[in-house]
Design a protein around this motif. Structure first.
Motif: not given
Length: 101
Positions: A45-47, A88, A2, A49-52
């Motif tokens: 998009y990378e951010q 989130y 990212r 995709k890696n969200r928890v």
């Protein structure tokens, strides 16, 4: 990865600015801006995709704060506070937690 995408976006943004300041051909600045936008989108998009997503579980102090806000009649503020604590959390999830107290 990212960080690489965002660094490339910043680099191409600077290239576009330099192209404008140095009176380079117009297509150089346009191409640099398009590439900067592409790398910016890849970074976001990378951010994403890696969200928890973590479950919303209030501790004792947080519950007391939400109860106090509800007692004062600040239910919308309590919902926003839950969203601030849990990054989130959607508005619906936060409202469900506030109503449950």
């Amino acid at each position: 990865m990212r960080t690489l995408w965002f660094a490339l976006a910043a680099f191409f943004s600077l290239v576009a600015l330099a192209g404008n300041w140095l009176s380079l051909a117009g297509w150089v600045s346009v191409l640099a801006i398009v590439l900067a936008g592409l790398f910016l989108l890849l970074g976001f998009y990378e951010q994403f995709k890696n969200r928890v997503e973590e479950p919303i579980a209030l501790d004792g102090e947080q519950e007391a704060t939400i109860r106090r806000m509800k007692a004062e009649g600040n239910t919308p503020l309590a919902v926003r506070q839950v969203q601030m604590w849990f990054r989130y959390a959607s508005a619906e999830d936060a409202a469900r937690v506030v109503r449950g107290l």
